[in-house]
Design a protein around this motif. Sequence first.
Motif, short mmCIF file in Angstrom:
data_model
loop_
_atom_site.label_atom_id
_atom_site.label_comp_id
_atom_site.label_asym_id
_atom_site.label_seq_id
_atom_site.Cartn_x
_atom_site.Cartn_y
_atom_site.Cartn_z
N GLU A 51 8.08 -3.41 -7.32
CA GLU A 51 8.62 -3.44 -5.94
C GLU A 51 7.50 -3.30 -4.91
OE1 GLU A 51 9.73 -1.52 -8.45
OE2 GLU A 51 10.16 0.53 -7.80
N GLN A 52 6.44 -2.60 -5.28
CA GLN A 52 5.29 -2.48 -4.36
C GLN A 52 4.57 -3.82 -4.24
OE1 GLN A 52 3.55 0.81 -6.51
NE2 GLN A 52 4.28 2.31 -5.03
N ARG A 53 4.45 -4.55 -5.36
CA ARG A 53 3.84 -5.88 -5.28
C ARG A 53 4.70 -6.80 -4.42
NH1 ARG A 53 0.06 -9.77 -7.09
NH2 ARG A 53 -1.20 -8.02 -7.80
N LYS A 54 6.01 -6.76 -4.68
CA LYS A 54 6.91 -7.64 -3.91
C LYS A 54 6.85 -7.34 -2.43
CE LYS A 54 10.36 -8.89 -7.38
NZ LYS A 54 11.59 -8.41 -8.05
N ALA A 55 6.65 -6.07 -2.09
CA ALA A 55 6.57 -5.67 -0.68
C ALA A 55 5.15 -5.84 -0.13
CB ALA A 55 7.02 -4.22 -0.54
N GLU A 56 4.29 -6.51 -0.92
CA GLU A 56 2.89 -6.78 -0.53
C GLU A 56 2.11 -5.49 -0.23
OE1 GLU A 56 2.81 -9.89 2.40
OE2 GLU A 56 3.92 -11.24 1.07
N LYS A 57 2.41 -4.49 -1.05
CA LYS A 57 1.72 -3.21 -0.86
C LYS A 57 0.69 -2.93 -1.94
CE LYS A 57 5.05 -0.73 1.90
NZ LYS A 57 6.34 -0.11 1.87
N THR A 58 0.36 -3.93 -2.76
CA THR A 58 -0.56 -3.70 -3.87
C THR A 58 -1.88 -3.09 -3.40
OG1 THR A 58 0.42 -5.49 -5.14
CG2 THR A 58 -1.81 -4.83 -5.76
#
Length: 258
Positions: free
Chosen positions: A133-140
């Motif tokens: 979900e962090q990747r999807k939210a562009e928070k990587t």
Amino acid sequence: MRKPFIGGNWKMNTDSAGAVDLAKGLTQKCDSMLDRVDVAVCPPFVYLAAVREALGSSAIGLGAQDMYFEPKGAFTGEISCQMLKDVGCSYVIIGHSERRHVIGETDELLNKKLIAAIDAGLLPIFCVGELLEQRKAEKTGQVVKEQIEKGMAGISVEKAKTITIAYEPVWAIGTGVNATPGQAQEVHLMIRQLLASMYNDSFAEQLRIQYGGSANAANAAELMAQADVDGLLVGGASLKVNDFAVIVEAAAKAKSQV
Ligand code: PGA
């Protein structure tokens, strides 16, 4: 030039006979490549001594999957760095995603573990990586940056030189869905730039960054072909001698062609 480094994280797998067989098999298949690639295996605590013996004079390194930061005392169930050194470990994995997300280890605890491991003379493999979900939210980038800044807080450049960072996106671990080589390279480069800003350019240039998450015999070469992928931390595929040996060979070849 960073020497490639392949780690085998056996997790909570094998039994005593299986661990010894796996270690012996790896010495036969990998020893001839150890001038070009560093290799370490990380069995469960209870098999460390048996695996150390099975490795014999091989230069394959022995690592643990975790440790506690206190040197000794009333910490039931925990294992200290000194104990790990005593049974022949040179490496220790710190902050694996299963420790962070299943067991609930915090950045603050991992910082203490990293400091204790370095001070004890162990070589830490420090794991970072984002949830799906962090990747999807562009928070990587933000997540990995915070994990590194908090985990490595207060560690001097001299001490930090002993660390290997493993970028392991949580969504790729044990799922059969590896990060694409491009996705891995993008985060590895970001990590290297972050380390340059936290420390300095030459430090960032020499620190090794492994990728982990469904790395296997089929995808190792293309992952290792990326400029900032210096090695792999391998779970499932490290339990099979032939698969792990193919991965080690891919690492040796990828970087000797540069
Ligand atoms: P995997 O595990 O290779 O089975 O995805 C990697 C790791 O967790 O270190």
